[in-house]
Design an enzyme around this catalytic site. Structure first.
Site, PDB file in Angstrom:
ATOM      1  N   HIS A  55       0.850  -1.204   0.000  1.00  0.00           N
ATOM      2  CA  HIS A  55       0.000   0.000   0.000  1.00  0.00           C
ATOM      3  C   HIS A  55       0.879   1.245   0.000  1.00  0.00           C
ATOM      4  O   HIS A  55       2.093   1.155   0.125  1.00  0.00           O
ATOM      5  CB  HIS A  55      -1.000  -0.014   1.152  1.00  0.00           C
ATOM      6  CG  HIS A  55      -0.414   0.096   2.536  1.00  0.00           C
ATOM      7  ND1 HIS A  55       0.402  -0.858   3.085  1.00  0.00           N
ATOM      8  CD2 HIS A  55      -0.536   1.063   3.488  1.00  0.00           C
ATOM      9  CE1 HIS A  55       0.741  -0.493   4.322  1.00  0.00           C
ATOM     10  NE2 HIS A  55       0.192   0.670   4.582  1.00  0.00           N
ATOM     11  N   HIS A  57       1.379   3.909   1.932  1.00  0.00           N
ATOM     12  CA  HIS A  57       1.936   4.671   3.059  1.00  0.00           C
ATOM     13  C   HIS A  57       3.461   4.732   2.996  1.00  0.00           C
ATOM     14  O   HIS A  57       4.122   3.756   2.627  1.00  0.00           O
ATOM     15  CB  HIS A  57       1.482   4.066   4.396  1.00  0.00           C
ATOM     16  CG  HIS A  57       0.053   4.390   4.714  1.00  0.00           C
ATOM     17  ND1 HIS A  57      -0.722   3.632   5.552  1.00  0.00           N
ATOM     18  CD2 HIS A  57      -0.736   5.418   4.282  1.00  0.00           C
ATOM     19  CE1 HIS A  57      -1.931   4.175   5.641  1.00  0.00           C
ATOM     20  NE2 HIS A  57      -1.962   5.245   4.877  1.00  0.00           N
ATOM     21  N   ASP A  59       5.815   4.589   5.060  1.00  0.00           N
ATOM     22  CA  ASP A  59       6.646   3.608   5.778  1.00  0.00           C
ATOM     23  C   ASP A  59       6.645   2.239   5.087  1.00  0.00           C
ATOM     24  O   ASP A  59       7.171   1.260   5.633  1.00  0.00           O
ATOM     25  CB  ASP A  59       6.202   3.482   7.247  1.00  0.00           C
ATOM     26  CG  ASP A  59       4.767   3.030   7.410  1.00  0.00           C
ATOM     27  OD1 ASP A  59       3.902   3.453   6.611  1.00  0.00           O
ATOM     28  OD2 ASP A  59       4.490   2.245   8.338  1.00  0.00           O
ATOM     29  N   HIS A  60       6.061   2.158   3.883  1.00  0.00           N
ATOM     30  CA  HIS A  60       6.099   0.907   3.109  1.00  0.00           C
ATOM     31  C   HIS A  60       6.708   1.100   1.720  1.00  0.00           C
ATOM     32  O   HIS A  60       6.987   0.126   1.028  1.00  0.00           O
ATOM     33  CB  HIS A  60       4.683   0.312   2.987  1.00  0.00           C
ATOM     34  CG  HIS A  60       4.105  -0.031   4.331  1.00  0.00           C
ATOM     35  ND1 HIS A  60       4.011  -1.322   4.790  1.00  0.00           N
ATOM     36  CD2 HIS A  60       3.654   0.761   5.333  1.00  0.00           C
ATOM     37  CE1 HIS A  60       3.507  -1.306   6.024  1.00  0.00           C
ATOM     38  NE2 HIS A  60       3.278  -0.050   6.375  1.00  0.00           N
ATOM     39  N   HIS A 113      -7.612  -0.412   5.425  1.00  0.00           N
ATOM     40  CA  HIS A 113      -6.540   0.445   5.962  1.00  0.00           C
ATOM     41  C   HIS A 113      -6.272   1.575   4.963  1.00  0.00           C
ATOM     42  O   HIS A 113      -6.220   2.748   5.319  1.00  0.00           O
ATOM     43  CB  HIS A 113      -5.295  -0.409   6.194  1.00  0.00           C
ATOM     44  CG  HIS A 113      -4.101   0.347   6.690  1.00  0.00           C
ATOM     45  ND1 HIS A 113      -4.043   0.924   7.930  1.00  0.00           N
ATOM     46  CD2 HIS A 113      -2.899   0.605   6.105  1.00  0.00           C
ATOM     47  CE1 HIS A 113      -2.855   1.512   8.092  1.00  0.00           C
ATOM     48  NE2 HIS A 113      -2.150   1.335   6.988  1.00  0.00           N
ATOM     49  N   ASP A 132      -0.442  -3.777   6.271  1.00  0.00           N
ATOM     50  CA  ASP A 132      -1.083  -3.271   7.491  1.00  0.00           C
ATOM     51  C   ASP A 132      -2.549  -3.689   7.603  1.00  0.00           C
ATOM     52  O   ASP A 132      -3.368  -2.944   8.137  1.00  0.00           O
ATOM     53  CB  ASP A 132      -0.988  -1.739   7.546  1.00  0.00           C
ATOM     54  CG  ASP A 132       0.439  -1.264   7.790  1.00  0.00           C
ATOM     55  OD1 ASP A 132       1.321  -2.106   8.007  1.00  0.00           O
ATOM     56  OD2 ASP A 132       0.660  -0.040   7.760  1.00  0.00           O
ATOM     57  N   HIS A 170       4.265  -4.496  10.704  1.00  0.00           N
ATOM     58  CA  HIS A 170       4.721  -3.846  11.944  1.00  0.00           C
ATOM     59  C   HIS A 170       4.863  -4.811  13.122  1.00  0.00           C
ATOM     60  O   HIS A 170       4.149  -5.809  13.202  1.00  0.00           O
ATOM     61  CB  HIS A 170       3.733  -2.744  12.370  1.00  0.00           C
ATOM     62  CG  HIS A 170       3.701  -1.573  11.442  1.00  0.00           C
ATOM     63  ND1 HIS A 170       4.504  -0.475  11.609  1.00  0.00           N
ATOM     64  CD2 HIS A 170       2.972  -1.337  10.325  1.00  0.00           C
ATOM     65  CE1 HIS A 170       4.264   0.398  10.643  1.00  0.00           C
ATOM     66  NE2 HIS A 170       3.332  -0.110   9.842  1.00  0.00           N
TER      67      HIS A 170
HETATM   68 FE    FE Z   1       2.545   0.863   8.097  1.00  0.00          FE
HETATM   69 ZN    ZN Z   2       0.031   1.704   6.524  1.00  0.00          ZN
END
Ligand code: FE
Ligand code: ZN
Length: 254
Positions: A55, A57, A59-60, A113, A132, A170
């Site tokens: 996805h 975001h 942090d990915h 999400h 996530d 995570h």
């Molecule tokens: Fe994340």
């Molecule tokens: Zn995420």
């Protein structure tokens, strides 16, 4: 045969590198950052062929472009996020298939999400990279989709075989267990799991991957349609969707 390398990144993210041993085809799942990935590839003398993004975001996908520049890899990601994820070469939609050497992946759309979220499932390797959506003892926050979509996405994941090994985005297991115990304080299996998790973390180990079969029994979100669970929460008259909404809301406030 395959190998999975697990790289902790940022505060609590995991980046995975999966190598099909026979063909040496290699993919990196959700590179939050580039430097740690490039350093490990170099150290292990690996050539990266692909990045898999679940996805959009940051942090990915934070490492996408730098890694692509240095390795010439191809990036696979959700078709719905073509405009939000930099560098996608191979857009993916529901039920698409992709082979990493001898590992066959099937793509599932799992919105909730984010609206474009996908996961990568391999039946022959018993692997699920779910970003996530599902966490050990928890699930992702519903940012873009609806609770209804999230519950459907979790049901899709729950329908996969018990033997599936789940690699999520995570390390949230400790706080998720504390939440699960706040709902069900006497649950022996949860209390055992808490011990297990605390020991792993104390030794500097990871609680991820986790077994999907065990998770089906313990994860409160996956039990939103379990009559005994609903009874314990005092919401026996709720539908499974309403129970999910109730638990998700409680977790958001926890
Ligand atoms: Fe994340
Ligand atoms: Zn995420």
């Amino acid at each position: 045969m395959f190998e999975i390398l697990q790289i902790p990144a940022l505060s609590d993210n995991y980046i995975y590198i999966i190598i099909d041993k026979k063909t040496n085809k290699t993919a990196c799942v959700d590179p939050a950052v580039s430097d740690a990935v490039l350093a490990l590839l170099e150290k292990k003398k690996l050539k990266l062929n692909y990045i898999f993004n679940t996805h959009h975001h940051h942090d990915h996908i934070g490492g996408n472009l730098e890694i692509k520049k240095k390795t010439n890899c191809k990036i696979l990601g959700p078709e719905k996020d073509l405009k939000r994820i930099p560098g996608i070469d191979i857009p993916l939609k529901n039920n698409d298939e992709f082979a990493l050497g001898n590992i066959n992946f099937k793509i599932f759309e799992v919105p909730g999400h984010t609206s474009g979220h996908i996961c990568f499932y391999s039946e022959n390797a018993k692997l699920l990279f779910c970003g996530d959506v599902l966490f050990s003892l928890g699930c992702g926050r519903v940012f873009e989709g609806t609770n209804n979509q999230m519950w459907s996405s979790l049901l899709k994941i729950r329908s996969l075989p018990d033997s599936t090994n789940v690699y999520c985005g995570h390390e949230y297991t400790k706080s998720n267990i504390l939440f699960a115990l706040s709902l069900d304080p006497e649950n022996k299996k949860l209390l055992n799991k808490k011990n297990e998790v605390e020991n792993l973390l104390r030794d500097g180990k990871f609680t991820i991957p986790f077994n999907l079969g065990k998770e089906k029994k313990l994860n409160p979100f996956l039990n939103s349609d379990n009559k005994n669970f609903q009874k314990m929460l005092g919401v026996s008259d709720y539908s499974s969707q309403r129970t999910f909404d109730y638990v998700r809301k409680k977790k958001d406030l926890f």
